[in-house]
Design an enzyme around this catalytic site. Structure first.
Site, PDB file in Angstrom:
ATOM      1  N   GLY A  66      -3.838   9.722  -1.099  1.00  0.00           N
ATOM      2  CA  GLY A  66      -4.419   8.379  -1.150  1.00  0.00           C
ATOM      3  C   GLY A  66      -5.842   8.371  -0.613  1.00  0.00           C
TER       4      GLY A  66
ATOM      5  N   ILE B 169      -8.670   3.865   4.489  1.00  0.00           N
ATOM      6  CA  ILE B 169      -8.757   4.822   5.600  1.00  0.00           C
ATOM      7  C   ILE B 169      -8.856   6.259   5.062  1.00  0.00           C
ATOM      8  CG2 ILE B 169      -7.524   5.688   7.639  1.00  0.00           C
ATOM      9  CD1 ILE B 169      -6.097   2.892   7.713  1.00  0.00           C
TER      10      ILE B 169
ATOM     11  N   TYR C 116       8.888  -2.036   4.581  1.00  0.00           N
ATOM     12  CA  TYR C 116       7.668  -1.334   5.033  1.00  0.00           C
ATOM     13  C   TYR C 116       7.901  -0.736   6.421  1.00  0.00           C
ATOM     14  CZ  TYR C 116       2.829  -0.420   6.406  1.00  0.00           C
ATOM     15  OH  TYR C 116       1.667   0.191   6.847  1.00  0.00           O
TER      16      TYR C 116
HETATM   17  N1  LIG Z   1      -4.812  -0.942   6.929  1.00  0.00           N
HETATM   18  C1  LIG Z   1      -4.071  -1.126   8.004  1.00  0.00           C
HETATM   19  O1  LIG Z   1      -4.269  -2.080   8.765  1.00  0.00           O
HETATM   20  C2  LIG Z   1      -2.965  -0.167   8.339  1.00  0.00           C
HETATM   21  C3  LIG Z   1      -2.201  -0.407   9.482  1.00  0.00           C
HETATM   22  C4  LIG Z   1      -1.187   0.467   9.803  1.00  0.00           C
HETATM   23  C5  LIG Z   1      -0.949   1.571   9.006  1.00  0.00           C
HETATM   24  N2  LIG Z   1      -1.692   1.783   7.888  1.00  0.00           N
HETATM   25  C6  LIG Z   1      -1.385   2.959   7.048  1.00  0.00           C
HETATM   26  O2  LIG Z   1      -2.579   3.628   6.711  1.00  0.00           O
HETATM   27  C7  LIG Z   1      -2.412   4.303   5.459  1.00  0.00           C
HETATM   28  C8  LIG Z   1      -3.628   4.084   4.585  1.00  0.00           C
HETATM   29  O3  LIG Z   1      -3.645   2.742   4.179  1.00  0.00           O
HETATM   30  P1  LIG Z   1      -4.977   1.909   3.911  1.00  0.00           P
HETATM   31  O4  LIG Z   1      -4.967   0.807   4.875  1.00  0.00           O
HETATM   32  O5  LIG Z   1      -6.152   2.792   3.826  1.00  0.00           O
HETATM   33  O6  LIG Z   1      -4.617   1.264   2.495  1.00  0.00           O
HETATM   34  P2  LIG Z   1      -5.259   1.409   1.040  1.00  0.00           P
HETATM   35  O7  LIG Z   1      -6.719   1.173   1.059  1.00  0.00           O
HETATM   36  O8  LIG Z   1      -4.405   0.551   0.163  1.00  0.00           O
HETATM   37  O9  LIG Z   1      -5.012   2.930   0.714  1.00  0.00           O
HETATM   38  C9  LIG Z   1      -3.751   3.395   0.344  1.00  0.00           C
HETATM   39  C10 LIG Z   1      -3.949   4.571  -0.557  1.00  0.00           C
HETATM   40  O10 LIG Z   1      -2.645   5.050  -0.929  1.00  0.00           O
HETATM   41  C11 LIG Z   1      -2.668   5.243  -2.323  1.00  0.00           C
HETATM   42  N3  LIG Z   1      -1.335   5.184  -2.909  1.00  0.00           N
HETATM   43  C12 LIG Z   1      -0.480   4.136  -2.938  1.00  0.00           C
HETATM   44  N4  LIG Z   1       0.611   4.472  -3.635  1.00  0.00           N
HETATM   45  C13 LIG Z   1       0.436   5.747  -4.061  1.00  0.00           C
HETATM   46  C14 LIG Z   1       1.196   6.646  -4.834  1.00  0.00           C
HETATM   47  N5  LIG Z   1       2.361   6.294  -5.372  1.00  0.00           N
HETATM   48  N6  LIG Z   1       0.716   7.880  -5.051  1.00  0.00           N
HETATM   49  C15 LIG Z   1      -0.479   8.269  -4.563  1.00  0.00           C
HETATM   50  N7  LIG Z   1      -1.252   7.457  -3.836  1.00  0.00           N
HETATM   51  C16 LIG Z   1      -0.803   6.209  -3.589  1.00  0.00           C
HETATM   52  C17 LIG Z   1      -3.555   4.135  -2.868  1.00  0.00           C
HETATM   53  O11 LIG Z   1      -3.933   4.442  -4.189  1.00  0.00           O
HETATM   54  P3  LIG Z   1      -4.436   3.260  -5.199  1.00  0.00           P
HETATM   55  O12 LIG Z   1      -5.862   3.024  -4.862  1.00  0.00           O
HETATM   56  O13 LIG Z   1      -4.238   3.858  -6.561  1.00  0.00           O
HETATM   57  O14 LIG Z   1      -3.568   2.078  -4.942  1.00  0.00           O
HETATM   58  C18 LIG Z   1      -4.683   4.208  -1.852  1.00  0.00           C
HETATM   59  O15 LIG Z   1      -5.566   5.256  -2.171  1.00  0.00           O
HETATM   60  C19 LIG Z   1      -1.101   3.810   4.874  1.00  0.00           C
HETATM   61  O16 LIG Z   1      -0.103   4.806   5.056  1.00  0.00           O
HETATM   62  C20 LIG Z   1      -0.766   2.593   5.711  1.00  0.00           C
HETATM   63  O17 LIG Z   1       0.620   2.370   5.813  1.00  0.00           O
HETATM   64  C21 LIG Z   1      -2.709   0.942   7.542  1.00  0.00           C
END
Ligand SMILES: NC(=O)c1ccc[n+]([C@@H]2O[C@H](COP(=O)([O-])OP(=O)(O)OC[C@H]3O[C@@H](n4cnc5c(N)ncnc54)[C@H](OP(=O)(O)O)[C@@H]3O)[C@@H](O)[C@H]2O)c1
Length: 407
Positions: free
Chosen positions: A133, A138, A288
């Site tokens: 991802g 992030i 989740y």
């Molecule tokens: N943001 C927060 O506040 C927060 C808080 C706690 C934990 N987290 C964790 O941090 C991590 C990163 O999240 P983020 O906040 O950066 O969110 P994000 O911007 O939505 O990034 C998530 C990434 O995962 C990819 N993804 C989703 N489903 C996928 C799949 N089936 N196969 C391959 N890639 C996939 C998305 O691809 P697409 O672009 O194609 O959708 C995107 O690149 C996650 O594990 C999340 O649970 C985030």
């Protein structure tokens, strides 16, 4: 429930409850305590209604105008076993007040600059880093930061158009960036196996694997293989990927696996009887949280099973970060721009776990804000080895893990 009450009663009556007896002083330190009602005159009281996100934001702002630092934040206020009430913003009362209150510390952290930055200038020239991802949020920022430190980065992306755009963006910011996007859809076990094979044809070793991709609070969807979407993507896809890449990580030099979990894991449960939450059991928040609990449990199991191999495992909460993750929630779209951290701040704990030398000899722990969280402060099911072994066996069965890859 009754048993707990019994032990409380006995503790009180038989004076078994301990008192914190140190006379440590905290002169001049700024302490914030959330209380239901503050009538005592020696408290400096500020208006705060945890049922209203507007009030929470207002409180944080008011405080930041009064103080330049907070030393201790005690998230104390709470409601218990109330009727089916709602907060001002329409959340179930106990979830909205008792849980979303956790966000308070995030808000304060951002406003008062309490979030830490990983400040080391450590380089990782030529090291091979895989980030799932990595095309947004992030993951993209982590990829960029690691290219600046000399790493050879592969980002696994389900949508190659977005993957190529991310590579283009990162190379525009860092013309020397060594970064490649490869197709990876964690919803499909076939795609995970294909990604691992493709990578093993390109590289003979992986130094750092960052299991970053995630979906959050989506409708009741299923993966290609029929698993509940958040469990299937956030846990099972990464479980299979990690086990396929471990042979590439068993090189003479040390390697690290980093799993992005979330503070939400604290309300997660592993429902072994109904792991896909079928037959009306699906709740997007719970699903989740469950998947993020799986990430923590998986990390501890990895540490146990990889002892002596030179591969260490870490999991973390990145903070509340302004990303696409909240796309399924309209309320968050509004809050995001006001209160959440930038991806640049949000990748600091990932960088810390991936790079910091002091972590070289520790494995299996959970980190937040560039610090290890003591296992004593974790919910028990996150560190329970029997749950860990059971989840491992179930996951291996569900993904039909090749026997030669099991550890
Ligand atoms: N943001 C927060 O506040 C927060 C808080 C706690 C934990 N987290 C964790 O941090 C991590 C990163 O999240 P983020 O906040 O950066 O969110 P994000 O911007 O939505 O990034 C998530 C990434 O995962 C990819 N993804 C989703 N489903 C996928 C799949 N089936 N196969 C391959 N890639 C996939 C998305 O691809 P697409 O672009 O194609 O959708 C995107 O690149 C996650 O594990 C999340 O649970 C985030």
């Amino acid at each position: 429930m009754l048993w707990f009450s019994m032990s409380e009663f006995l503790s009180v009556f038989l004076c078994l409850r301990r008192r914190y007896s140190s006379d440590k002083r905290v002169d001049g330190q700024v302490v914030v305590i959330t209380v239901v009602s503050a009538k005592k005159p020696h408290f400096n009281t500020l208006q705060l209604d945890l049922c209203s996100l507007q009030s929470v934001r207002h409180f944080a702002k008011e405080l930041s105008q009064l103080e330049s630092k907070v030393d201790i934040l005690i998230n104390n206020a709470g409601v218990m076993i109330c009727p089916e009430w709602q907060t001002t913003d329409g959340f179930e009362m106990q979830f909205g007040t008792n849980h979303l209150e956790i966000q308070m510390s995030e808000f304060l952290s951002v406003f008062l600059c309490l979030r830490r930055r990983y400040s080391s200038d450590k380089r990782v020239d030529g090291q091979v880093v895989v980030i799932t991802g990595g095309n947004s949020g992030i993951g993209k920022e982590t990829a960029f930061q690691l290219t600046l430190r000399g790493a050879k980065v592969y980002i696994g992306c389900r949508d190659m158009r977005k993957g190529d755009m991310a590579v283009h963006d990162i190379q525009a910011m860092n013309p020397k960036a060594d970064i490649t996007a490869l197709q990876l859809d964690l919803c499909s076990l076939q795609s995970v196996r294909h990604f691992a094979k493709e990578l093993s044809q390109l590289e003979s070793k992986v130094d750092i694997l960052i299991n970053n991709a995630g979906v959050m609070i989506c409708p009741e969807w299923q993966t290609t293989d029929g698993f509940e979407m958040q469990f299937g993507t956030n846990h099972l896809g990464h479980f299979l990927l990690t086990l396929h890449l471990i042979p590439l990580m068993k090189s003479p030099t040390k390697a690290r696996i980093i799993n992005l979990s979330s503070v939400f894991h604290t309300i997660g449960e592993i429902n072994f009887q109904n792991i896909n939450l079928r037959n009306g059991a699906y709740n997007p928040y719970q699903a989740y949280a469950n998947s993020k609990l799986c990430n923590v449990i998986f990390t501890k199991q990895l540490a146990t099973r990889l002892q002596g191999t030179g591969i260490t495992a870490y999991c973390l909460h990145p903070g509340v970060v302004k990303t696409q993750l909240f796309q399924h929630k309209l309320w968050a779209q509004f809050l995001i721009h006001l209160l959440f951290m930038s991806p640049e701040m949000g990748c600091q704990t990932t960088l810390y776990c991936a790079l910091d030398d002091q972590l070289a000899n520790e494995s299996g722990f959970y980190y937040d804000n560039c610090r290890r969280v003591s296992p004593n402060r974790m919910v028990r099911r996150a560190t329970d080895d029997s749950i860990g072994r059971q989840l491992w066996e179930l996951s291996a069965d569900l993904v039909a893990l090749e026997t030669r890859l099991n550890i």
